[in-house]
Design an enzyme around this catalytic site. Sequence first.
Site, short mmCIF file in Angstrom:
data_model
loop_
_atom_site.label_atom_id
_atom_site.label_comp_id
_atom_site.label_asym_id
_atom_site.label_seq_id
_atom_site.Cartn_x
_atom_site.Cartn_y
_atom_site.Cartn_z
N LYS A 210 -3.09 0.53 -4.00
CA LYS A 210 -3.93 -0.20 -3.05
C LYS A 210 -4.34 0.71 -1.89
O LYS A 210 -5.47 0.66 -1.41
CB LYS A 210 -3.20 -1.44 -2.54
CG LYS A 210 -3.11 -2.55 -3.59
CD LYS A 210 -4.50 -3.11 -3.88
CE LYS A 210 -4.52 -4.12 -5.00
NZ LYS A 210 -5.87 -4.62 -5.30
N ALA B 50 -10.38 -7.76 -8.85
CA ALA B 50 -9.67 -7.48 -10.10
C ALA B 50 -8.57 -6.46 -9.86
O ALA B 50 -8.80 -5.42 -9.24
CB ALA B 50 -10.65 -6.95 -11.15
N ASP C 122 10.58 -3.86 -4.02
CA ASP C 122 10.25 -4.94 -3.08
C ASP C 122 10.45 -4.48 -1.65
O ASP C 122 11.44 -3.81 -1.33
CB ASP C 122 11.20 -6.13 -3.30
CG ASP C 122 10.65 -7.16 -4.28
OD1 ASP C 122 9.48 -7.02 -4.69
OD2 ASP C 122 11.39 -8.09 -4.62
N TYR D 294 2.26 0.11 -6.96
CA TYR D 294 1.23 -0.85 -6.54
C TYR D 294 0.74 -0.55 -5.11
O TYR D 294 -0.47 -0.52 -4.85
CB TYR D 294 1.80 -2.27 -6.63
CG TYR D 294 0.88 -3.33 -6.10
CD1 TYR D 294 -0.16 -3.81 -6.87
CD2 TYR D 294 1.06 -3.85 -4.82
CE1 TYR D 294 -1.01 -4.79 -6.38
CE2 TYR D 294 0.22 -4.83 -4.33
CZ TYR D 294 -0.82 -5.30 -5.11
OH TYR D 294 -1.66 -6.26 -4.61
#
Length: 315
Positions: free
Chosen positions: A149, A78, A275, A145
Amino acid sequence: MRALITGGAGFIGSHIAERLVAEGHEVVVYDNLSSGRRENLSGFAANANRLELVVADVRDAAKLAECAAGCDVIFHEAAIVSVPYSVEHPQETHDVNIQGTLNVLQAARAGGVRRVLFACSAAVYGEDPEMPKRESMRPSPISPYGVEKMCGEMYLQTWAKLYGVETVSLRYFNVFGPRQDPRSPYSGVISIFVDRALAGTSPTVYGDGEQSRDFVFVSNVVDANLRAATTPGASGRAYNVGCGHRTTLNDLLAMLGRIVGRDVAATYAPARAGDIKDSLADIALARAELGYEPAVGVEEGLARLIEFERKRRSA
Ligand code: UD1
């Protein structure tokens, strides 16, 4: 074994669930259905005894603890998976991706779970130009992000040291395959490009299309997860999960054109903030320690995805 899969109704989670059910394991799918879907489970949910769906959020620590108790393994899939979404909503992605992971680890510890597998990401490598990416390189994420992580992975390693909960972090490269939802601008690029190619409309490339990714078909990722769940001595480790090949978006469009039998012409737009430019996995460690081998290559995976999508559309 009894396994809890957070995000189990989502793209990767549902493929892990399908494999575990097929192998006779008991599966609890934990999903808030924000991007996951019941239909992702419907193809293999016939044996209701072995598959249970709990509709709940990873931010709900109490519910997670209740569901983790008595499980042998947790596959923590998730997450909010989009890099640009994290750039726009860093607090929300922090809450889901970091606090959610901490909640999973707390639940694992309290519930006596043997091992936790974590869906980490190639985004942890960031802009380091060195290629291919090896697990020993210093992480340098360039998006919220990627930070989230990395933080999740560090929490896992700490849990393995402090509390005796076995943990393995799998750094996924760009996973693609059936059930990846193409409907959001934040969706994975292959799901969007295939959707446009089959609809006969033009996909948008952000940048010049020369950015590259190590695209990995989802069955390879499931395989890596099952190996990481059972390999002795893997606890506390992090492994790249990719194919070991790099494909540019322009190459991808050409490949798509070959498979669908006509040119797929893209529209080009400015590059997206956050990116990374290039990404390529060194998978030697996963090969050596987990026996991982990406059996399905990019072009074959793409062909399988297109066949799946064609059947789904005609049904
Ligand atoms: C993807 C995953 C992320 C995972 C990471 C691992 C998604 C949504 N993101 O991030 O969860 O951790 O791989 O490497 O699955 N692009 C276009 N046109 C589009 C969509 C994207 O040109 O319509 C471009 C993007 O600008 C980017 C590349 O394609 O350069 C890949 O984008 P995306 O599929 O979102 O993946 P990542 O950001 O690499």
